[in-house]
Design a protein around this motif. Structure first.
Motif, short mmCIF file in Angstrom:
data_model
loop_
_atom_site.label_atom_id
_atom_site.label_comp_id
_atom_site.label_asym_id
_atom_site.label_seq_id
_atom_site.Cartn_x
_atom_site.Cartn_y
_atom_site.Cartn_z
N ILE A 122 0.84 -1.20 0.00
CA ILE A 122 0.00 0.00 0.00
C ILE A 122 0.87 1.25 0.00
CG2 ILE A 122 -1.56 1.37 1.44
CD1 ILE A 122 -2.95 -1.28 2.21
N ALA A 123 1.86 1.31 0.89
CA ALA A 123 2.70 2.49 0.98
C ALA A 123 3.55 2.70 -0.28
CB ALA A 123 3.61 2.40 2.20
N SER A 124 3.86 1.63 -0.98
CA SER A 124 4.69 1.75 -2.19
C SER A 124 3.89 2.16 -3.41
CB SER A 124 5.39 0.41 -2.46
OG SER A 124 4.45 -0.55 -2.92
N ASP A 166 -5.01 -1.74 -7.87
CA ASP A 166 -4.22 -0.90 -6.97
C ASP A 166 -4.19 -1.54 -5.58
OD1 ASP A 166 -3.80 0.93 -8.96
OD2 ASP A 166 -5.36 2.31 -8.28
N ALA A 167 -3.03 -1.48 -4.95
CA ALA A 167 -2.92 -2.06 -3.60
C ALA A 167 -3.92 -1.45 -2.65
CB ALA A 167 -1.51 -1.87 -3.08
N ASP A 168 -4.24 -0.17 -2.82
CA ASP A 168 -5.24 0.49 -1.97
C ASP A 168 -6.59 -0.21 -2.03
OD1 ASP A 168 -3.32 2.34 -1.39
OD2 ASP A 168 -4.37 4.05 -2.26
N CYS A 190 3.88 11.72 0.26
CA CYS A 190 4.11 10.62 1.19
C CYS A 190 2.96 9.64 1.13
CB CYS A 190 4.29 11.14 2.62
SG CYS A 190 2.83 11.86 3.36
N SER A 191 3.24 8.42 1.48
CA SER A 191 2.19 7.40 1.60
C SER A 191 2.51 6.54 2.82
CB SER A 191 2.09 6.55 0.34
OG SER A 191 3.34 6.02 -0.03
N ILE A 192 1.47 6.24 3.57
CA ILE A 192 1.61 5.53 4.84
C ILE A 192 0.63 4.36 4.85
CG2 ILE A 192 1.34 5.69 7.35
CD1 ILE A 192 1.98 8.73 7.03
N GLY A 193 1.15 3.17 5.05
CA GLY A 193 0.30 1.98 5.15
C GLY A 193 0.41 1.35 6.53
N PHE A 194 -0.72 0.90 7.05
CA PHE A 194 -0.75 0.24 8.36
C PHE A 194 -1.28 -1.18 8.21
CE2 PHE A 194 -0.67 4.47 10.43
CZ PHE A 194 0.25 4.21 11.43
N THR A 195 -0.71 -2.06 9.00
CA THR A 195 -1.23 -3.42 9.15
C THR A 195 -1.35 -3.72 10.64
OG1 THR A 195 -0.98 -5.69 8.31
CG2 THR A 195 0.99 -4.64 9.21
N GLY A 196 -2.19 -4.69 10.98
CA GLY A 196 -2.34 -5.10 12.37
C GLY A 196 -3.29 -4.23 13.18
N VAL A 197 -3.68 -3.09 12.62
CA VAL A 197 -4.50 -2.13 13.37
C VAL A 197 -5.99 -2.42 13.21
CG1 VAL A 197 -5.09 0.32 13.63
CG2 VAL A 197 -2.72 -0.35 13.13
N ASP A 237 -9.19 -4.65 10.61
CA ASP A 237 -9.41 -5.99 10.06
C ASP A 237 -8.85 -6.16 8.65
OD1 ASP A 237 -11.22 -4.52 8.63
OD2 ASP A 237 -12.99 -5.68 9.23
N ALA A 238 -8.32 -5.08 8.08
CA ALA A 238 -7.60 -5.13 6.81
C ALA A 238 -6.60 -4.00 6.80
CB ALA A 238 -8.57 -5.00 5.64
N ALA A 239 -5.51 -4.18 6.08
CA ALA A 239 -4.51 -3.12 5.95
C ALA A 239 -5.14 -1.91 5.27
CB ALA A 239 -3.33 -3.63 5.14
N PHE A 240 -4.61 -0.73 5.57
CA PHE A 240 -5.20 0.49 5.02
C PHE A 240 -4.14 1.57 4.85
CE2 PHE A 240 -5.37 0.91 9.60
CZ PHE A 240 -5.05 2.23 9.84
N ARG A 241 -4.46 2.51 3.96
CA ARG A 241 -3.63 3.70 3.78
C ARG A 241 -4.17 4.82 4.66
NH1 ARG A 241 -1.69 6.33 -1.99
NH2 ARG A 241 -0.56 8.11 -1.08
N ASP A 242 -3.28 5.49 5.36
CA ASP A 242 -3.70 6.50 6.33
C ASP A 242 -3.56 7.90 5.73
OD1 ASP A 242 -4.13 8.16 8.55
OD2 ASP A 242 -3.46 6.58 9.91
N SER A 243 -4.60 8.37 5.08
CA SER A 243 -4.56 9.68 4.42
C SER A 243 -4.51 10.83 5.43
CB SER A 243 -5.76 9.84 3.49
OG SER A 243 -6.97 9.67 4.20
N ASN A 244 -5.07 10.65 6.62
CA ASN A 244 -5.02 11.72 7.63
C ASN A 244 -3.59 11.98 8.09
OD1 ASN A 244 -7.83 12.20 7.72
ND2 ASN A 244 -8.13 10.48 9.11
N ALA A 245 -2.86 10.90 8.34
CA ALA A 245 -1.46 11.07 8.76
C ALA A 245 -0.63 11.65 7.62
CB ALA A 245 -0.90 9.73 9.21
N GLU A 246 -0.93 11.23 6.40
CA GLU A 246 -0.21 11.77 5.24
C GLU A 246 -0.42 13.28 5.12
OE1 GLU A 246 -0.71 7.69 2.54
OE2 GLU A 246 -1.72 9.55 1.95
N ALA A 247 -1.66 13.72 5.30
CA ALA A 247 -1.99 15.14 5.16
C ALA A 247 -1.24 15.99 6.19
CB ALA A 247 -3.49 15.35 5.30
N ALA A 248 -0.96 15.40 7.35
CA ALA A 248 -0.25 16.14 8.39
C ALA A 248 1.22 16.37 8.03
CB ALA A 248 -0.35 15.40 9.72
#
Length: 283
Positions: free
Chosen positions: A130-132, A148-150, A212-219, A221-232
């Protein structure tokens, strides 16, 4: 425990694997590394009539650069990714993630395609692809398509791979000049799966984050891209202040998992901590 009886066939091509899947009408499974499928079969949580071994299909292996992308075959092992000079140079978070998957036996046998298709919510690869900004290539009865991975991870252990489809390769855009990436995770001590895993790719324009792109896993029920953190982070210097703002914004609005390993509050806390660690690694 022992699995129920099943047939076994080694496919020699992607087309043959698809044909075998179709002929068994949902009662066949692809066998890659087998680290997830075989244990569920032993527990009789999964009882396919046929196992289709795709481990020897050569077109599913290897890492190469092609048309502005790094192409990773689905049957490429975690060890092969961890050892790749090409990925170490151009997409280092893939190497970093591969090195912290399981143990040496898992890394030698497990595959990136098998992990992505299984889509364990605590697996490492989903956050990284996702992040890539990767695209995932899938072959099915109607031909090939890319996702798309997203959009690939659609829910708890579910993906865009259909019942008669074969995930064949991962296409990672070569990052532009000024880019850097990393992966950081908090592993569950026994399984080494991620209680929280965070992949980050940044592109710098001088001393400011242009993309920037930020992907999370483990948080969740599915991996996701964190657009809020990216915007910051976008348009800002990578400073203590911007890093803290991104950490404060991460996982907002996300349905966070809670289980016997970690509560919802603890997972959200860990998400911020490991985003900060990843970003500090890139300063």
């Amino acid at each position: 425990m022992v699995a129920t009886s099943f047939d076994y066939q080694k496919a020699t091509s992607v087309e043959q694997a698809i044909s075998l899947l179709q002929s068994h009408d949902g009662d066949a499974k692809l066998l890659a590394g087998g680290h997830s499928l075989i244990p569920t079969m032993k527990l009789r949580l999964n009882s396919p009539a046929l196992l289709i071994d795709v481990s020897k299909i050569e077109e599913l292996r290897g890492i190469r650069e092609e048309d502005g992308h790094i192409v990773i075959g689905a049957m490429t092992t975690h060890y092969e990714i961890a050892s790749s000079d090409l990925l170490a140079k151009k997409a280092p978070m893939f190497v970093e993630a591969a090195k912290v998957i399981g143990d040496i036996q898992v890394r030698n046998k497990g595959t990136i395609g098998g992990s992505l298709a299984h889509a364990d919510p605590a697996a490492d690869w989903p956050a990284v692809v996702i992040a890539s900004g990767a695209k995932i290539k899938i072959h099915g009865p109607d031909g090939a398509r890319t996702v798309d991975a997203d959009d690939f991870f659609t829910g708890f252990y579910t993906t865009a791979v259909g019942e008669n489809d074969v995930l064949t390769s991962i296409h990672v855009p070569v990052p532009p000049k000024g880019s850097k990436s990393t992966y950081a995770k908090f592993p569950q001590p026994a399984s080494r799966y991620a209680l929280v895993g965070c992949a980050v790719q940044l592109t710098m324009d001088g001393n400011k984050v242009s993309d920037c792109s930020i992907g999370f896993t483990g948080v969740s029920d599915a991996a996701f891209r964190d657009s809020n953190a990216e915007a910051a982070l976008k348009g800002k210097e990578l400073s203590g202040e911007s890093i803290q703002a991104a950490a404060d914004a991460c996982a907002d609005g996300v349905d966070i998992m809670s289980d016997h390993f970690a509560s919802e509050d603890y997972r959200k806390h860990l998400a911020g901590v490991f985003l900060k660690r990843a970003l500090e690694n890139l300063k």
